[in-house]
Design an enzyme around this catalytic site. Sequence first.
Site, PDB file in Angstrom:
ATOM      1  N   GLU A 164      30.974  68.187  47.349  1.00 52.84           N
ATOM      2  CA  GLU A 164      31.549  67.212  48.266  1.00 52.84           C
ATOM      3  C   GLU A 164      33.000  67.608  48.554  1.00 52.84           C
ATOM      4  O   GLU A 164      33.771  67.866  47.638  1.00 52.84           O
ATOM      5  CB  GLU A 164      31.486  65.806  47.649  1.00 52.84           C
ATOM      6  CG  GLU A 164      32.359  64.754  48.297  1.00 52.84           C
ATOM      7  CD  GLU A 164      32.094  64.573  49.784  1.00 52.84           C
ATOM      8  OE1 GLU A 164      33.074  64.411  50.530  1.00 52.84           O
ATOM      9  OE2 GLU A 164      30.906  64.593  50.190  1.00 52.84           O
TER      10      GLU A 164
ATOM     11  N   ARG B 144      27.151  49.548  52.547  1.00 53.89           N
ATOM     12  CA  ARG B 144      27.012  50.999  52.372  1.00 53.89           C
ATOM     13  C   ARG B 144      27.607  51.448  51.042  1.00 53.89           C
ATOM     14  O   ARG B 144      27.037  52.292  50.344  1.00 53.89           O
ATOM     15  CB  ARG B 144      27.694  51.738  53.521  1.00 53.89           C
ATOM     16  CG  ARG B 144      27.033  51.589  54.870  1.00 53.89           C
ATOM     17  CD  ARG B 144      27.678  52.489  55.906  1.00 53.89           C
ATOM     18  NE  ARG B 144      27.366  53.892  55.637  1.00 53.89           N
ATOM     19  CZ  ARG B 144      26.326  54.546  56.159  1.00 53.89           C
ATOM     20  NH1 ARG B 144      25.501  53.921  56.978  1.00 53.89           N
ATOM     21  NH2 ARG B 144      26.114  55.812  55.887  1.00 53.89           N
TER      22      ARG B 144
ATOM     23  N   TYR C  12      24.224  40.174  59.432  1.00 52.20           N
ATOM     24  CA  TYR C  12      23.294  39.966  58.317  1.00 52.20           C
ATOM     25  C   TYR C  12      24.065  39.895  57.012  1.00 52.20           C
ATOM     26  O   TYR C  12      25.184  40.404  56.896  1.00 52.20           O
ATOM     27  CB  TYR C  12      22.237  41.072  58.259  1.00 52.20           C
ATOM     28  CG  TYR C  12      22.740  42.487  58.280  1.00 52.20           C
ATOM     29  CD1 TYR C  12      23.202  43.121  57.130  1.00 52.20           C
ATOM     30  CD2 TYR C  12      22.733  43.228  59.465  1.00 52.20           C
ATOM     31  CE1 TYR C  12      23.634  44.438  57.155  1.00 52.20           C
ATOM     32  CE2 TYR C  12      23.171  44.540  59.506  1.00 52.20           C
ATOM     33  CZ  TYR C  12      23.627  45.138  58.342  1.00 52.20           C
ATOM     34  OH  TYR C  12      24.068  46.442  58.375  1.00 52.20           O
TER      35      TYR C  12
ATOM     36  N   ASP D  56      21.740  62.913  58.709  1.00 54.76           N
ATOM     37  CA  ASP D  56      22.480  63.113  59.951  1.00 54.76           C
ATOM     38  C   ASP D  56      22.734  64.577  60.268  1.00 54.76           C
ATOM     39  O   ASP D  56      22.948  64.921  61.433  1.00 54.76           O
ATOM     40  CB  ASP D  56      23.818  62.373  59.887  1.00 54.76           C
ATOM     41  CG  ASP D  56      23.677  60.882  60.159  1.00 54.76           C
ATOM     42  OD1 ASP D  56      22.576  60.452  60.540  1.00 54.76           O
ATOM     43  OD2 ASP D  56      24.681  60.158  59.989  1.00 54.76           O
TER      44      ASP D  56
END
Length: 411
Positions: A32, A106, A215, A310
Amino acid sequence: MMRQALVVGGGIGGLAAALSASRAGWDVRLYERAPAFSEVGAGVQLGPNVVRVLHGWGLEAELARVAAFPDRLQVRDALSGQALGVLPLGARAVQVYGAPYATIARADLHGLLLGALQARSNLWLNLSSAVARFTDSGSVVTIKTTEGLEVEGDALIGADGLWSRVREQLLNDGLPRVTGHLAYRAMLPQASLPERLRSQQVTAWLGPRLHVVQYPVRGGDWLNVVAIVHGQVERDLQSWDHAAHAAGLQAALAHTAAPLRELIDAVTACGDAPVDDGAAVGWRLWPLCDRPPMRGAYQQAQGRVALLGDAAHPMRPYLAQGAGMAIEDAAELGRALGLAQDPAFEVPALLQRYALRRWQRNARVQARSLRNGQIFHADGALRLARNASLLVLGEKLLDLPWLYGDQPALA
Protein backbone atom coordinates in the site's frame (compact mmCIF):
# COMPACT_ATOMS: atom_id res chain seq x y z
CA MET A 1 5.49 -25.69 -2.36
CA MET A 2 3.84 -22.58 -0.91
CA ARG A 3 2.76 -20.09 -3.56
CA GLN A 4 3.09 -16.35 -3.03
CA ALA A 5 0.63 -13.67 -4.16
CA LEU A 6 1.61 -10.01 -4.40
CA VAL A 7 -1.33 -7.67 -3.87
CA VAL A 8 -1.05 -4.01 -4.83
CA GLY A 9 -3.49 -1.72 -3.04
CA GLY A 10 -4.77 -1.56 0.51
CA GLY A 11 -8.36 -0.42 -0.01
CA ILE A 12 -11.43 -2.60 0.37
CA GLY A 13 -10.67 -4.57 -2.80
CA GLY A 14 -7.01 -5.12 -1.93
CA LEU A 15 -7.76 -6.27 1.61
CA ALA A 16 -10.51 -8.58 0.36
CA ALA A 17 -8.17 -10.06 -2.25
CA ALA A 18 -5.42 -10.57 0.31
CA LEU A 19 -7.81 -12.24 2.75
CA SER A 20 -9.25 -14.55 0.12
CA ALA A 21 -5.82 -15.55 -1.21
CA SER A 22 -4.59 -16.17 2.32
CA ARG A 23 -7.60 -18.35 3.06
CA ALA A 24 -6.80 -20.28 -0.14
CA GLY A 25 -3.45 -21.27 1.37
CA TRP A 26 -1.19 -18.75 -0.36
CA ASP A 27 1.42 -16.59 1.30
CA VAL A 28 0.39 -13.00 0.62
CA ARG A 29 2.39 -9.78 0.56
CA LEU A 30 0.31 -6.64 0.26
CA TYR A 31 1.77 -3.27 -0.79
CA GLU A 32 0.00 0.00 0.00
CA ARG A 33 1.47 3.33 -1.06
CA ALA A 34 -0.02 5.32 1.85
CA PRO A 35 1.77 5.45 5.22
CA ALA A 36 -1.30 4.10 7.04
CA PHE A 37 -4.29 1.95 6.18
CA SER A 38 -7.39 4.10 5.90
CA GLU A 39 -10.54 4.42 3.84
CA VAL A 40 -12.05 7.69 2.73
CA GLY A 41 -15.66 8.03 1.79
CA ALA A 42 -18.87 7.64 3.64
CA GLY A 43 -21.16 4.63 3.35
CA VAL A 44 -21.48 1.45 1.31
CA GLN A 45 -24.52 -0.66 0.53
CA LEU A 46 -23.91 -4.41 0.58
CA GLY A 47 -26.51 -6.56 -1.13
CA PRO A 48 -27.13 -10.14 -0.01
CA ASN A 49 -24.76 -11.33 -2.76
CA VAL A 50 -21.90 -9.55 -0.95
CA VAL A 51 -22.99 -10.28 2.61
CA ARG A 52 -22.99 -14.00 1.77
CA VAL A 53 -19.28 -13.71 0.88
CA LEU A 54 -18.43 -11.96 4.15
CA HIS A 55 -20.40 -14.54 6.13
CA GLY A 56 -18.56 -17.29 4.24
CA TRP A 57 -15.26 -15.78 5.36
CA GLY A 58 -16.37 -16.09 8.99
CA LEU A 59 -17.09 -12.37 9.43
CA GLU A 60 -20.80 -12.56 10.26
CA ALA A 61 -20.43 -11.49 13.90
CA GLU A 62 -17.99 -8.70 13.07
CA LEU A 63 -20.29 -7.38 10.35
CA ALA A 64 -23.29 -7.47 12.69
CA ARG A 65 -21.42 -5.31 15.21
CA VAL A 66 -20.68 -2.42 12.83
CA ALA A 67 -23.31 -2.49 10.04
CA ALA A 68 -26.96 -1.53 9.86
CA PHE A 69 -29.62 -3.79 8.34
CA PRO A 70 -32.42 -1.64 6.87
CA ASP A 71 -35.91 -3.09 6.79
CA ARG A 72 -36.83 -1.64 3.41
CA LEU A 73 -35.81 0.48 0.41
CA GLN A 74 -38.14 3.28 -0.60
CA VAL A 75 -38.01 5.32 -3.83
CA ARG A 76 -39.43 8.86 -3.90
CA ASP A 77 -39.75 11.53 -6.56
CA ALA A 78 -37.31 14.31 -5.72
CA LEU A 79 -39.53 17.06 -7.13
CA SER A 80 -42.91 16.14 -5.67
CA GLY A 81 -41.77 14.03 -2.72
CA GLN A 82 -44.24 11.31 -3.80
CA ALA A 83 -43.49 7.76 -2.66
CA LEU A 84 -43.09 5.65 -5.82
CA GLY A 85 -42.14 2.14 -4.74
CA VAL A 86 -40.91 -0.01 -1.89
CA LEU A 87 -38.71 -3.11 -1.71
CA PRO A 88 -38.86 -4.99 1.60
CA LEU A 89 -35.39 -5.90 2.88
CA GLY A 90 -34.75 -7.19 6.41
CA ALA A 91 -36.17 -10.65 6.98
CA ARG A 92 -37.31 -10.96 3.37
CA ALA A 93 -33.76 -10.63 2.06
CA VAL A 94 -32.62 -13.39 4.41
CA GLN A 95 -35.53 -15.63 3.41
CA VAL A 96 -35.15 -15.13 -0.34
CA TYR A 97 -31.40 -14.69 -0.74
CA GLY A 98 -29.90 -16.32 2.34
CA ALA A 99 -28.32 -13.17 3.75
CA PRO A 100 -29.43 -9.70 4.83
CA TYR A 101 -29.05 -6.40 3.01
CA ALA A 102 -26.48 -4.35 4.93
CA THR A 103 -25.37 -0.72 4.97
CA ILE A 104 -22.00 0.15 6.46
CA ALA A 105 -19.49 2.97 6.77
CA ARG A 106 -16.60 2.42 4.37
CA ALA A 107 -14.11 2.83 7.21
CA ASP A 108 -15.92 0.16 9.23
CA LEU A 109 -15.88 -2.31 6.32
CA HIS A 110 -12.21 -1.58 5.73
CA GLY A 111 -11.45 -2.05 9.43
CA LEU A 112 -13.36 -5.33 9.51
CA LEU A 113 -11.27 -6.74 6.64
CA LEU A 114 -8.02 -5.38 8.06
CA GLY A 115 -8.71 -7.00 11.42
CA ALA A 116 -9.31 -10.35 9.73
CA LEU A 117 -6.01 -10.03 7.85
CA GLN A 118 -4.01 -9.13 10.92
CA ALA A 119 -5.15 -12.37 12.54
CA ARG A 120 -3.53 -14.47 9.79
CA SER A 121 0.04 -15.77 9.90
CA ASN A 122 0.66 -16.17 6.16
CA LEU A 123 0.24 -12.52 5.30
CA TRP A 124 2.57 -9.50 5.37
CA LEU A 125 1.32 -5.90 5.11
CA ASN A 126 3.68 -3.27 3.71
CA LEU A 127 2.87 0.44 4.06
CA SER A 128 4.56 3.37 2.29
CA SER A 129 5.29 0.92 -0.54
CA ALA A 130 4.25 2.29 -3.93
CA VAL A 131 4.72 -0.16 -6.79
CA ALA A 132 6.30 1.50 -9.82
CA ARG A 133 6.21 -1.40 -12.29
CA PHE A 134 6.14 -5.15 -12.70
CA THR A 135 7.74 -7.79 -14.91
CA ASP A 136 6.02 -11.04 -15.86
CA SER A 137 8.69 -13.49 -17.03
CA GLY A 138 6.24 -16.32 -17.53
CA SER A 139 7.66 -18.31 -14.62
CA VAL A 140 7.48 -15.56 -11.95
CA VAL A 141 6.16 -12.02 -11.64
CA THR A 142 8.39 -9.34 -10.09
CA ILE A 143 7.34 -5.96 -8.72
CA LYS A 144 9.63 -3.02 -8.16
CA THR A 145 8.68 -0.31 -5.69
CA THR A 146 9.49 3.37 -6.06
CA GLU A 147 12.13 2.84 -3.35
CA GLY A 148 13.89 0.27 -5.55
CA LEU A 149 12.81 -2.88 -3.68
CA GLU A 150 12.22 -5.91 -5.94
CA VAL A 151 9.97 -8.77 -4.86
CA GLU A 152 9.15 -11.97 -6.75
CA GLY A 153 5.85 -13.81 -6.54
CA ASP A 154 3.77 -16.39 -8.33
CA ALA A 155 0.87 -14.01 -9.03
CA LEU A 156 0.29 -10.26 -8.97
CA ILE A 157 -3.12 -8.85 -8.08
CA GLY A 158 -3.66 -5.24 -9.08
CA ALA A 159 -6.24 -3.87 -6.67
CA ASP A 160 -4.92 -0.32 -6.78
CA GLY A 161 -8.13 1.41 -7.69
CA LEU A 162 -9.41 3.75 -10.36
CA TRP A 163 -5.97 5.15 -11.25
CA SER A 164 -4.30 1.73 -11.19
CA ARG A 165 -0.61 1.65 -12.11
CA VAL A 166 -0.87 -2.11 -12.60
CA ARG A 167 -3.67 -1.69 -15.13
CA GLU A 168 -1.77 1.09 -16.88
CA GLN A 169 1.15 -1.26 -17.54
CA LEU A 170 -0.94 -4.37 -18.22
CA LEU A 171 -3.54 -2.88 -20.60
CA ASN A 172 -2.18 0.55 -21.57
CA ASP A 173 -5.73 1.64 -22.38
CA GLY A 174 -5.69 5.24 -21.22
CA LEU A 175 -7.20 7.14 -18.34
CA PRO A 176 -10.66 6.59 -16.86
CA ARG A 177 -13.40 8.69 -18.42
CA VAL A 178 -14.91 11.67 -16.64
CA THR A 179 -18.67 11.15 -16.26
CA GLY A 180 -19.76 14.73 -15.65
CA HIS A 181 -21.43 13.63 -12.42
CA LEU A 182 -20.45 14.90 -8.97
CA ALA A 183 -21.08 13.01 -5.74
CA TYR A 184 -21.55 14.94 -2.50
CA ARG A 185 -21.25 12.61 0.48
CA ALA A 186 -21.79 13.17 4.19
CA MET A 187 -22.12 10.98 7.26
CA LEU A 188 -23.20 12.12 10.70
CA PRO A 189 -24.79 10.92 13.95
CA GLN A 190 -28.55 10.59 13.68
CA ALA A 191 -28.88 12.14 17.15
CA SER A 192 -27.62 15.42 15.69
CA LEU A 193 -30.59 15.54 13.30
CA PRO A 194 -34.19 16.48 14.10
CA GLU A 195 -36.10 13.31 14.94
CA ARG A 196 -38.32 13.59 11.85
CA LEU A 197 -35.22 13.32 9.61
CA ARG A 198 -33.76 10.22 11.22
CA SER A 199 -34.22 6.96 9.33
CA GLN A 200 -33.56 3.25 9.49
CA GLN A 201 -34.40 2.57 5.84
CA VAL A 202 -32.78 3.20 2.48
CA THR A 203 -34.45 6.10 0.68
CA ALA A 204 -33.64 7.08 -2.91
CA TRP A 205 -34.89 10.44 -4.20
CA LEU A 206 -34.95 10.58 -8.02
CA GLY A 207 -34.99 13.88 -9.90
CA PRO A 208 -33.99 15.48 -13.21
CA ARG A 209 -30.19 15.36 -13.51
CA LEU A 210 -29.82 14.41 -9.85
CA HIS A 211 -30.62 11.91 -7.16
CA VAL A 212 -30.07 11.54 -3.42
CA VAL A 213 -29.70 8.35 -1.36
CA GLN A 214 -29.83 8.14 2.43
CA TYR A 215 -29.38 5.12 4.70
CA PRO A 216 -28.26 4.20 8.22
CA VAL A 217 -24.76 3.01 9.11
CA ARG A 218 -22.90 2.12 12.33
CA GLY A 219 -25.67 0.00 13.76
CA GLY A 220 -28.21 2.63 12.74
CA ASP A 221 -26.70 5.33 14.94
CA TRP A 222 -25.37 7.33 11.98
CA LEU A 223 -26.93 8.44 8.71
CA ASN A 224 -25.14 8.41 5.36
CA VAL A 225 -26.32 10.80 2.65
CA VAL A 226 -25.11 10.84 -0.96
CA ALA A 227 -26.29 13.45 -3.47
CA ILE A 228 -25.27 13.12 -7.11
CA VAL A 229 -25.70 16.01 -9.51
CA HIS A 230 -24.40 16.83 -12.98
CA GLY A 231 -21.37 19.11 -13.13
CA GLN A 232 -17.61 19.39 -13.51
CA VAL A 233 -14.65 20.34 -11.35
CA GLU A 234 -11.39 21.84 -12.54
CA ARG A 235 -9.17 20.34 -9.88
CA ASP A 236 -6.90 17.30 -9.99
CA LEU A 237 -9.20 14.31 -10.39
CA GLN A 238 -6.65 11.89 -8.96
CA SER A 239 -6.88 13.66 -5.60
CA TRP A 240 -10.33 12.02 -5.54
CA ASP A 241 -11.69 13.53 -2.33
CA HIS A 242 -12.28 17.26 -1.90
CA ALA A 243 -13.83 19.35 0.81
CA ALA A 244 -17.11 20.66 -0.57
CA HIS A 245 -19.02 23.87 -0.16
CA ALA A 246 -22.66 23.00 0.28
CA ALA A 247 -23.84 26.08 -1.59
CA GLY A 248 -23.44 24.36 -4.95
CA LEU A 249 -25.40 21.33 -3.78
CA GLN A 250 -28.14 23.42 -2.21
CA ALA A 251 -28.47 25.40 -5.44
CA ALA A 252 -28.74 22.20 -7.51
CA LEU A 253 -31.53 20.95 -5.22
CA ALA A 254 -33.33 24.28 -4.81
CA HIS A 255 -36.30 23.10 -6.89
CA THR A 256 -36.76 19.77 -5.09
CA ALA A 257 -39.41 18.78 -2.54
CA ALA A 258 -39.36 20.48 0.86
CA PRO A 259 -38.56 17.30 2.85
CA LEU A 260 -35.47 16.65 0.71
CA ARG A 261 -34.27 20.25 0.98
CA GLU A 262 -34.80 20.08 4.74
CA LEU A 263 -32.62 16.97 4.93
CA ILE A 264 -29.81 18.55 2.89
CA ASP A 265 -29.94 21.76 4.93
CA ALA A 266 -29.89 19.82 8.21
CA VAL A 267 -26.92 17.71 7.11
CA THR A 268 -25.10 20.87 6.08
CA ALA A 269 -25.77 22.53 9.43
CA CYS A 270 -24.73 19.43 11.39
CA GLY A 271 -21.56 19.04 9.36
CA ASP A 272 -20.49 22.53 10.39
CA ALA A 273 -21.11 21.88 14.07
CA PRO A 274 -18.90 19.73 16.37
CA VAL A 275 -20.31 16.62 17.97
CA ASP A 276 -19.25 14.93 21.18
CA ASP A 277 -16.68 12.61 19.60
CA GLY A 278 -15.55 15.12 16.98
CA ALA A 279 -16.28 12.59 14.23
CA ALA A 280 -19.00 14.34 12.24
CA VAL A 281 -18.31 14.27 8.53
CA GLY A 282 -19.30 17.31 6.49
CA TRP A 283 -19.90 17.26 2.77
CA ARG A 284 -17.10 15.84 0.66
CA LEU A 285 -17.03 16.04 -3.11
CA TRP A 286 -16.03 13.28 -5.53
CA PRO A 287 -15.95 13.85 -9.30
CA LEU A 288 -17.14 10.49 -10.64
CA CYS A 289 -15.12 8.61 -13.24
CA ASP A 290 -15.61 5.18 -14.76
CA ARG A 291 -14.72 3.00 -17.74
CA PRO A 292 -16.93 1.38 -20.37
CA PRO A 293 -18.27 -2.09 -19.53
CA MET A 294 -15.64 -4.81 -19.78
CA ARG A 295 -15.22 -6.37 -23.24
CA GLY A 296 -13.38 -9.57 -22.42
CA ALA A 297 -11.51 -11.69 -19.89
CA TYR A 298 -8.22 -10.13 -21.07
CA GLN A 299 -9.23 -6.99 -19.16
CA GLN A 300 -9.36 -8.96 -15.91
CA ALA A 301 -6.20 -11.09 -16.18
CA GLN A 302 -3.23 -11.80 -18.43
CA GLY A 303 -0.42 -14.22 -17.66
CA ARG A 304 0.47 -14.01 -13.96
CA VAL A 305 -1.24 -10.63 -13.46
CA ALA A 306 -4.89 -10.10 -12.53
CA LEU A 307 -6.95 -6.99 -11.87
CA LEU A 308 -9.64 -6.67 -9.25
CA GLY A 309 -12.28 -4.12 -8.27
CA ASP A 310 -11.98 -0.58 -9.58
CA ALA A 311 -8.66 -1.39 -11.24
CA ALA A 312 -10.57 -3.76 -13.52
CA HIS A 313 -14.11 -2.36 -13.78
CA PRO A 314 -14.75 1.06 -12.22
CA MET A 315 -18.47 1.73 -12.38
CA ARG A 316 -20.98 4.44 -11.66
CA PRO A 317 -22.68 4.10 -8.26
CA TYR A 318 -26.23 3.70 -9.58
CA LEU A 319 -26.48 0.02 -8.65
CA ALA A 320 -24.59 0.36 -5.33
CA GLN A 321 -22.25 -2.49 -6.30
CA GLY A 322 -18.75 -1.00 -6.66
CA ALA A 323 -17.40 -2.42 -3.41
CA GLY A 324 -19.61 -5.46 -3.83
CA MET A 325 -18.08 -6.46 -7.15
CA ALA A 326 -14.58 -6.06 -5.69
CA ILE A 327 -15.50 -8.42 -2.85
CA GLU A 328 -17.10 -10.87 -5.29
CA ASP A 329 -13.92 -10.68 -7.39
CA ALA A 330 -11.88 -11.51 -4.32
CA ALA A 331 -14.04 -14.51 -3.49
CA GLU A 332 -13.71 -15.91 -7.01
CA LEU A 333 -9.98 -15.22 -6.98
CA GLY A 334 -9.66 -17.24 -3.80
CA ARG A 335 -11.56 -20.15 -5.32
CA ALA A 336 -9.23 -20.13 -8.32
CA LEU A 337 -6.05 -19.82 -6.28
CA GLY A 338 -7.21 -22.64 -4.05
CA LEU A 339 -6.68 -25.00 -7.00
CA ALA A 340 -2.94 -24.24 -7.00
CA GLN A 341 -2.27 -27.18 -4.72
CA ASP A 342 -2.93 -29.40 -7.73
CA PRO A 343 0.29 -29.38 -9.80
CA ALA A 344 -1.80 -29.83 -12.94
CA PHE A 345 -2.91 -26.20 -12.68
CA GLU A 346 -0.44 -23.48 -13.67
CA VAL A 347 -0.93 -20.03 -12.16
CA PRO A 348 -1.73 -18.28 -15.48
CA ALA A 349 -4.46 -20.85 -16.10
CA LEU A 350 -5.90 -20.21 -12.63
CA LEU A 351 -5.97 -16.46 -13.19
CA GLN A 352 -7.57 -16.98 -16.59
CA ARG A 353 -10.20 -19.13 -14.89
CA TYR A 354 -10.84 -16.28 -12.46
CA ALA A 355 -11.15 -13.78 -15.31
CA LEU A 356 -13.53 -15.98 -17.30
CA ARG A 357 -15.79 -16.39 -14.30
CA ARG A 358 -15.90 -12.68 -13.50
CA TRP A 359 -15.72 -10.42 -16.52
CA GLN A 360 -19.23 -10.92 -17.91
CA ARG A 361 -20.91 -10.37 -14.56
CA ASN A 362 -18.83 -7.25 -13.97
CA ALA A 363 -19.70 -5.98 -17.44
CA ARG A 364 -23.40 -6.55 -16.78
CA VAL A 365 -23.24 -4.63 -13.51
CA GLN A 366 -21.35 -1.79 -15.19
CA ALA A 367 -23.93 -1.61 -17.99
CA ARG A 368 -26.88 -1.77 -15.59
CA SER A 369 -25.31 1.00 -13.51
CA LEU A 370 -25.11 3.21 -16.60
CA ARG A 371 -28.73 2.48 -17.45
CA ASN A 372 -29.88 3.17 -13.90
CA GLY A 373 -28.18 6.55 -14.00
CA GLN A 374 -30.25 7.51 -17.03
CA ILE A 375 -33.44 6.32 -15.33
CA PHE A 376 -32.66 7.94 -11.97
CA HIS A 377 -31.88 11.32 -13.56
CA ALA A 378 -34.65 11.28 -16.15
CA ASP A 379 -36.75 14.31 -17.02
CA GLY A 380 -39.86 14.91 -19.10
CA ALA A 381 -41.79 11.96 -20.49
CA LEU A 382 -39.19 9.42 -19.35
CA ARG A 383 -39.49 10.63 -15.76
CA LEU A 384 -43.28 10.33 -15.89
CA ALA A 385 -43.04 6.81 -17.35
CA ARG A 386 -40.51 5.82 -14.68
CA ASN A 387 -42.75 7.06 -11.90
CA ALA A 388 -45.83 5.35 -13.33
CA SER A 389 -43.94 2.05 -13.65
CA LEU A 390 -42.68 2.22 -10.07
CA LEU A 391 -46.16 3.00 -8.74
CA VAL A 392 -47.54 -0.14 -10.38
CA LEU A 393 -44.58 -2.54 -10.26
CA GLY A 394 -42.39 -1.08 -7.51
CA GLU A 395 -41.24 -4.24 -5.74
CA LYS A 396 -40.84 -6.23 -8.95
CA LEU A 397 -38.71 -3.49 -10.55
CA LEU A 398 -36.59 -2.84 -7.48
CA ASP A 399 -35.82 -6.48 -6.67
CA LEU A 400 -32.78 -7.87 -8.50
CA PRO A 401 -32.68 -11.69 -8.31
CA TRP A 402 -29.99 -11.86 -11.02
CA LEU A 403 -27.74 -9.75 -8.80
CA TYR A 404 -28.64 -10.76 -5.26
CA GLY A 405 -29.16 -14.48 -5.84
CA ASP A 406 -26.62 -17.28 -6.01
CA GLN A 407 -24.55 -17.23 -9.15
CA PRO A 408 -24.67 -20.31 -11.40
CA ALA A 409 -21.56 -22.47 -11.33
CA LEU A 410 -19.42 -22.24 -14.45
CA ALA A 411 -17.46 -25.09 -15.92
